[in-house]
Structure formats: structure tokens, C-alpha cells
Design an enzyme around this catalytic site. Structure first.
Site, PDB file in Angstrom:
ATOM      1  N   HIS A   1       0.737  -1.401  -0.039  1.00  0.00           N
ATOM      2  CA  HIS A   1      -0.119  -0.258  -0.077  1.00  0.00           C
ATOM      3  C   HIS A   1       0.879   1.229  -0.012  1.00  0.00           C
ATOM      4  O   HIS A   1       1.899   1.342   0.612  1.00  0.00           O
ATOM      5  CB  HIS A   1      -1.010   0.060   1.114  1.00  0.00           C
ATOM      6  CG  HIS A   1      -2.166   0.938   1.064  1.00  0.00           C
ATOM      7  ND1 HIS A   1      -1.879   2.145   1.399  1.00  0.00           N
ATOM      8  CD2 HIS A   1      -3.121   0.711   0.784  1.00  0.00           C
ATOM      9  CE1 HIS A   1      -3.091   2.890   1.181  1.00  0.00           C
ATOM     10  NE2 HIS A   1      -4.021   1.783   0.790  1.00  0.00           N
TER      11      HIS A   1
ATOM     12  N   ASP B   1      -7.944  -5.392   0.205  1.00  0.00           N
ATOM     13  CA  ASP B   1      -8.513  -6.247  -0.902  1.00  0.00           C
ATOM     14  C   ASP B   1      -8.022  -7.844  -0.773  1.00  0.00           C
ATOM     15  O   ASP B   1      -8.329  -8.652  -1.709  1.00  0.00           O
ATOM     16  CB  ASP B   1      -8.110  -5.546  -2.375  1.00  0.00           C
ATOM     17  CG  ASP B   1      -8.449  -4.272  -2.398  1.00  0.00           C
ATOM     18  OD1 ASP B   1      -9.713  -4.143  -2.265  1.00  0.00           O
ATOM     19  OD2 ASP B   1      -7.729  -3.307  -2.926  1.00  0.00           O
TER      20      ASP B   1
HETATM   21  N1  CMC Z   1       4.116  -7.543  -4.797  1.00  0.00           N
HETATM   22  C1  CMC Z   1       5.534  -7.436  -4.966  1.00  0.00           C
HETATM   23  N2  CMC Z   1       6.204  -6.470  -4.753  1.00  0.00           N
HETATM   24  C2  CMC Z   1       5.248  -5.254  -4.555  1.00  0.00           C
HETATM   25  C3  CMC Z   1       4.050  -5.028  -4.209  1.00  0.00           C
HETATM   26  C4  CMC Z   1       3.340  -6.517  -4.190  1.00  0.00           C
HETATM   27  N3  CMC Z   1       2.110  -6.243  -4.128  1.00  0.00           N
HETATM   28  N4  CMC Z   1       3.843  -3.742  -4.124  1.00  0.00           N
HETATM   29  C5  CMC Z   1       5.074  -3.257  -4.060  1.00  0.00           C
HETATM   30  N5  CMC Z   1       5.811  -3.813  -4.188  1.00  0.00           N
HETATM   31  C6  CMC Z   1       7.304  -3.557  -4.373  1.00  0.00           C
HETATM   32  C7  CMC Z   1       7.844  -2.869  -5.859  1.00  0.00           C
HETATM   33  O1  CMC Z   1       7.986  -3.697  -6.739  1.00  0.00           O
HETATM   34  C8  CMC Z   1       8.658  -1.700  -5.180  1.00  0.00           C
HETATM   35  O2  CMC Z   1       9.929  -2.480  -5.150  1.00  0.00           O
HETATM   36  P1  CMC Z   1      11.430  -1.814  -5.415  1.00  0.00           P
HETATM   37  O3  CMC Z   1      11.588  -0.530  -4.652  1.00  0.00           O
HETATM   38  O4  CMC Z   1      12.450  -2.736  -5.631  1.00  0.00           O
HETATM   39  O5  CMC Z   1      11.167  -1.051  -7.041  1.00  0.00           O
HETATM   40  C9  CMC Z   1       8.322  -1.477  -3.805  1.00  0.00           C
HETATM   41  O6  CMC Z   1       7.731  -2.576  -3.266  1.00  0.00           O
HETATM   42  C10 CMC Z   1       7.572  -0.222  -3.649  1.00  0.00           C
HETATM   43  O7  CMC Z   1       6.529  -0.255  -4.587  1.00  0.00           O
HETATM   44  P2  CMC Z   1       5.927   0.903  -5.242  1.00  0.00           P
HETATM   45  O8  CMC Z   1       5.099   0.474  -6.605  1.00  0.00           O
HETATM   46  O9  CMC Z   1       6.969   2.008  -5.587  1.00  0.00           O
HETATM   47  O10 CMC Z   1       4.678   1.390  -4.353  1.00  0.00           O
HETATM   48  P3  CMC Z   1       3.534   2.148  -4.275  1.00  0.00           P
HETATM   49  O11 CMC Z   1       3.344   3.027  -3.113  1.00  0.00           O
HETATM   50  O12 CMC Z   1       3.560   3.267  -5.673  1.00  0.00           O
HETATM   51  O13 CMC Z   1       2.444   1.444  -4.771  1.00  0.00           O
HETATM   52  C11 CMC Z   1       0.489  -0.354  -4.559  1.00  0.00           C
HETATM   53  C12 CMC Z   1       1.456   0.834  -3.935  1.00  0.00           C
HETATM   54  C13 CMC Z   1      -0.732  -0.461  -3.603  1.00  0.00           C
HETATM   55  C14 CMC Z   1       0.221   0.359  -5.912  1.00  0.00           C
HETATM   56  C15 CMC Z   1       1.666  -1.445  -4.806  1.00  0.00           C
HETATM   57  O14 CMC Z   1       1.796  -2.030  -3.456  1.00  0.00           O
HETATM   58  C16 CMC Z   1       0.695  -2.666  -5.709  1.00  0.00           C
HETATM   59  O15 CMC Z   1       0.803  -2.678  -6.842  1.00  0.00           O
HETATM   60  N6  CMC Z   1      -0.033  -3.714  -4.937  1.00  0.00           N
HETATM   61  C17 CMC Z   1      -0.860  -4.542  -5.601  1.00  0.00           C
HETATM   62  C18 CMC Z   1      -2.154  -4.148  -6.004  1.00  0.00           C
HETATM   63  C19 CMC Z   1      -3.036  -3.685  -4.744  1.00  0.00           C
HETATM   64  O16 CMC Z   1      -3.206  -4.697  -3.956  1.00  0.00           O
HETATM   65  N7  CMC Z   1      -3.666  -2.548  -4.662  1.00  0.00           N
HETATM   66  C20 CMC Z   1      -4.634  -2.332  -3.776  1.00  0.00           C
HETATM   67  C21 CMC Z   1      -4.331  -1.111  -2.839  1.00  0.00           C
HETATM   68  S1  CMC Z   1      -5.480  -1.226  -1.290  1.00  0.00           S
HETATM   69  C22 CMC Z   1      -6.864  -0.858  -1.934  1.00  0.00           C
HETATM   70  C23 CMC Z   1      -6.893   0.663  -2.446  1.00  0.00           C
HETATM   71  O17 CMC Z   1      -6.610   1.668  -2.109  1.00  0.00           O
HETATM   72  O18 CMC Z   1      -7.461   0.788  -3.589  1.00  0.00           O
END
Ligand code: CMC
Length: 427
Positions: free
Chosen positions: A305, A362
């Protein structure tokens, strides 16, 4: 922290006020930065930018805390109802019994949709994704309810807010009915907000539908868990759309479109699909390895998240609710066992520990919604239904904020500098 932030650029010093909220990080007020320095800030994804002031919802992502108007989400999920939480989000305080009854009555009176709206559905393909229908139909509400689109009139804003909260379940149920080829059911205002939605979704005109109180309670709790989440992508979209003066129905349609994405509301659908794909616990290591592989775009859906660097408090309640629903329905689902095991393995893996990736709301919601009988394509619709309350509350707050301006971010331009047009024959 001092109450002024010092900033130096090209040998000159600038001071910017530091604002403090009631709780949470201080905020450097850089509104005069461009005027004074000629420089912008660069913050893709708004990771360090507060886009507004808000009194509605507070999240402490490090501690895993979520408060609506100061009340912890766990307490609201346990003791409150979705109607009461809706009142709280909109009005700032918990209602008295009379206020709650009055509010629930008002919402009930707006549950029907214009009869002509039903014909609007028939323009969609039978197999249209219900979220595609939601984007279209909610946007179309502005064509049916002109009398509540003047955003400068507080009375019209209130009526539009009530209409949106009341009609969204009707439209969501219609989207479902349309996709399965069953007739639409009119609302039954003798039922609760959530009971009415369950009946419109799962009932048929040919039979009496009895609302199961335990499922009604679980569904109501799921709605509470999704009601608001401060300035997330869809809420920011609603605010940005609204900042131009667009009417609230159009703004909600924009929010729904944003919510649809798999990184946001679409994650519940994606998470359940992933759990099905994993199938059995013995395949979990393979998927964990893929999630960790930099060259593989796969992510564990329902994990991680932007704000929570701890267990999402909504996931805690959701996991408990899954167990309760399974007990009530006297069912079990191997997918839930896979989810529990996946959580356990991921939370002991250094990759997930270091990056502070925990289950989010989720992760378990798909398991429970599926047990209640919803197809995966409806999951994000249910999220949109509940989040409408938050969107409406945030939209109202924005409209009445004296600091409100049209949202207009700037950019770091990296394209070509000015050049002269060359006629096609000379290129
Ligand atoms: N699985 C594997 N690696 C992950 C995941 C994951 N679910 N989420 C983040 N990472 C890694 C990502 O690869 C990155 O690694 P690095 O620093 O080596 O490049 C690091 O963690 C930080 O990720 P980010 O994408 O820069 O973080 P963000 O804050 O931009 O993204 C997120 C947050 C929710 C989009 C992401 O965690 C994600 O894609 N999760 C899966 C989708 C999900 O479950 N979304 C629902 C969110 S909660 C409900 C809502 O608010 O809608």
C-alpha cells in the site's frame, strides 16, 4: 519542527511556512514557491504532496491506523452501521437516534432511479463489465437530475449527495441483473440500505427474498471498511474533476473510472483471480518468487500500500469477517486457506519484510464476496458503492473550502524545444 522551512536556490534564501494538522506530519506550504523562485517541485504520484486540507479521514500508515472523523475503523466496523458512518463522514459527528432515523429515511426515499434510466442500460452489450456500466450510468445521472447540479447551491449539493448515496446500490444491482439477464428489481424501502441492496441483487420478482441478517451485517461491515480512505487516487480524481466546477454526478463517474484500475479498487478482483491461479498452497513459493523477480511484472495482488507500511487495519477486520461468513453459511473455501498460507509465507519473507508489504483490504475481500455469491466482476462495483459516501463527503468539503482552486499541476518538460515546421515533402 520549526514553523518555517528554509529553502535555498541559486544562492538565494527563501522561507516557507510549516503548517501543522491536528495529528500527522507537518506540511511545508509552498504555494508561493513558483512566484518567488520560478521553480516547481517534482513529485510524480504525489508521494510527498498534500493536495488539500481535510477533516474527514486520517491514516497513520506506519502504525496501521485509520480514523474517520477521529473514530478508529475497527470500532466503527464492530459497533456502527454503514448509514451511521455515512452520516458521520458527511456531517462530522455521530448522529443522535433521531438524526440517524431521519438520514436513513431520506436516503431510502431516493433509492429509485428515473424509469428512463432503465432503458439506458439496454445500450450496453450483455457481457459488458459492470464497472463499464457504472462509469456510463453514474455519469448519465447528471442528464436525469438537472435540478441538483448547481454546485453553488448548498441545498442542491445536499440533494445530489443524498441521491448519489441512495441510487448507487440500485444502479449497482441493475448492472449485475443486466449482466445475468434477470429483470431489475425495484428497491424495497422497508429494508435497510444493505438489505435492500442484497435483495435487489439476489432476489427475483417471482419469489420472496429473505435477507439473511448475518450476511446483511457482514456486507454492511464491508461497506464501512470501504467508505473512505482520504486522498487516494479515485478520491483525488473526484476532487480534481470537481475543482473545475463539474457537477457531482460527473465527478463520481470520474472516481469510478479511476477506481477500476488493478492498482486501486480493481485489486480485489485481481487478488481473487490470483488466489485461484495459485490454486493450492504448494504453488505459493513459485508465485512469491515471481513477485520478487524484478524482471517479472507480477505483483502479489492485495499486498502493499502507498500509505500503510504496516498491516492494513481494514484487512484485520476483513479476515475476521471471512471466518464469520463461512461459519454462518457453513461453508469453507480452499482459496481462504491458500490466502492465509500466502500471507504467512510472505510476511516471513525478507523481501516483503524489508519493503513493508502487508495484506491490504483487497486481499481477503474477494474471498468473502465470492462466498456471499458475487461474481468477481462485481467486486470493484461494491467498492465503488461504498466509496461513493467518501467521494461525496470529500467533494462537499472541497466545494466549501475557501482555499479551493482548480487543480492544475505543472510539469518537468523534457520534450523538444521550439523548432520550425517542415512541410511533409521536405522531411
Ligand atoms: N508485490 C510485490 N512487490 C511489490 C508489491 C506487491 N504487491 N507492492 C509493491 N511492491 C514492491 C515494488 O516492486 C517496489 O519494489 P522496488 O522498490 O524494488 O522497486 C516497492 O515494493 C515499492 O512499490 P511501489 O509500486 O513503488 O509502491 P507504491 O506505493 O507506488 O504502490 C501499490 C502501492 C498498492 C500500488 C502496490 O503495492 C501494488 O501494486 N500492490 C498490488 C495492488 C493492490 O493490492 N492494490 C490495492 C491497494 S489497497 C486498496 C486501494 O487503495 O485501492
Amino acid at each position: 519542527m520549526t514553523d518555517t522551512a528554509k529553502f535555498e536556490l541559486a544562492g538565494k534564501d527563501f522561507d516557507y511556512p510549516v503548517l501543522s494538522g491536528s495529528v500527522g506530519p507537518d506540511v511545508v506550504d509552498i504555494r508561493k514557491l513558483y512566484g518567488q523562485t520560478g521553480a516547481f517541485t517534482y513529485d510524480p504520484g504525489f508521494t510527498s504532496t498534500a493536495s488539500c486540507r481535510s477533516e474527514i479521514t486520517y491514516i497513520d500508515g506506519d502504525e496501521g491506523v485509520l480514523l474517520h472523523r477521529g473514530y478508529p475503523i475497527g470500532e466503527l466496523a464492530e459497533k456502527s452501521s454503514f448509514m451511521e458512518v455515512a452520516y458521520l463522514l458527511l456531517n462530522g459527528e455521530l448522529p443522535s437516534q433521531d438524526e440517524l432515523d431521519g438520514f436513513s429515511r431520506t436516503i431510502s426515499r431516493h433509492t429509485m432511479v428515473h424509469e428512463q434510466l432503465a432503458t439506458f442500460f439496454r445500450g450496453f452489450r450483455r457481457d459488458a463489465h459492470p464497472m463499464a456500466i457504472m462509469c456510463g450510468v453514474v455519469g448519465a445521472l447528471s442528464a436525469f437530475y438537472h435540478d441538483s447540479t448547481d454546485i453553488h447551491d448548498p441545498q442542491q449539493r445536499m440533494i445530489a449527495s443524498h441521491r448519489l448515496i441512495a441510487k448507487i446500490p440500485t444502479i449497482a444491482a441493475m448492472a449485475y441483473k443486466y449482466s445475468v439477464g434477470q429483470p431489475f428489481l425495484y428497491p424495497d424501502n422497508s429494508l435497510s440500505y444493505t438489505g435492500n441492496f442484497l435483495r435487489m441483487t439476489f432476489g427475483v420478482p417471482a419469489e420472496q427474498y429473505e435477507v439473511n441478517p448475518a450476511i446483511e451485517r457482514a456486507m454492511d461491515r464491508i461497506f464501512i471498511l470501504h467508505a473512505d480512505h482520504e486522498q487516494n487516487a479515485s478520491t483525488s480524481t473526484v476532487r480534481l474533476a470537481g475543482s473545475s466546477g463539474a457537477n457531482p454526478f460527473a465527478c463520481m463517474a470520474a472516481g469510478i473510472a479511476c477506481l477500476w484500475g488493478p492498482a486501486h479498487g480493481g485489486a480485489n478482483e485481481a487478488a481473487l483471480n490470483m488466489l485461484h491461479e495459485i490454486g493450492t498452497p504448494d504453488r505459493i513459493p513459485e508465485f512469491i518468487a515471481r513477485a520478487k523477480d524484478k524482471n517479472d511484472p507480477f505483483r502479489l495482488m492485495g499486498f502493499g500500500h502507498r500509505v500503510y507500511k504496516n498491516y492494513d487495519p481494514r484487512a484485520t477486520v476483513m479476515q475476521k469477517t471471512v471466518r464469520e461468513v463461512f461459519e454462518t453459511l457453513n461453508v469453507s473455501d480452499p482459496v481462504f486457506e491458500t490466502a492465509l498460507r500466502l500471507e504467512e509465507i510472505a510476511l516471513s519473507d525478507p523481501y516483503f519484510i524489508e519493503k513493508k508489504l502487508f495484506p491490504n483490504v483487497d486481499f481477503y475481500s474477494g474471498v468473502i464476496l465470492s462466498a456471499i455469491g458475487f461474481p468477481t466482476s462485481m467486486f470493484t462495483v461494491l467498492f465503488a458503492l461504498a466509496r461513493t459516501v467518501g467521494w461525496v463527503a470529500q467533494w462537499n468539503e472541497m466545494i466549501t473550502d475557501p482555499d479551493q482552486k482548480i487543480g492544475r499541476p505543472r510539469q518537468l518538460y523534457t520534450g523538444p524545444t521550439q523548432r520550425s515546421y517542415v512541410p511533409v515533402g521536405e522531411r
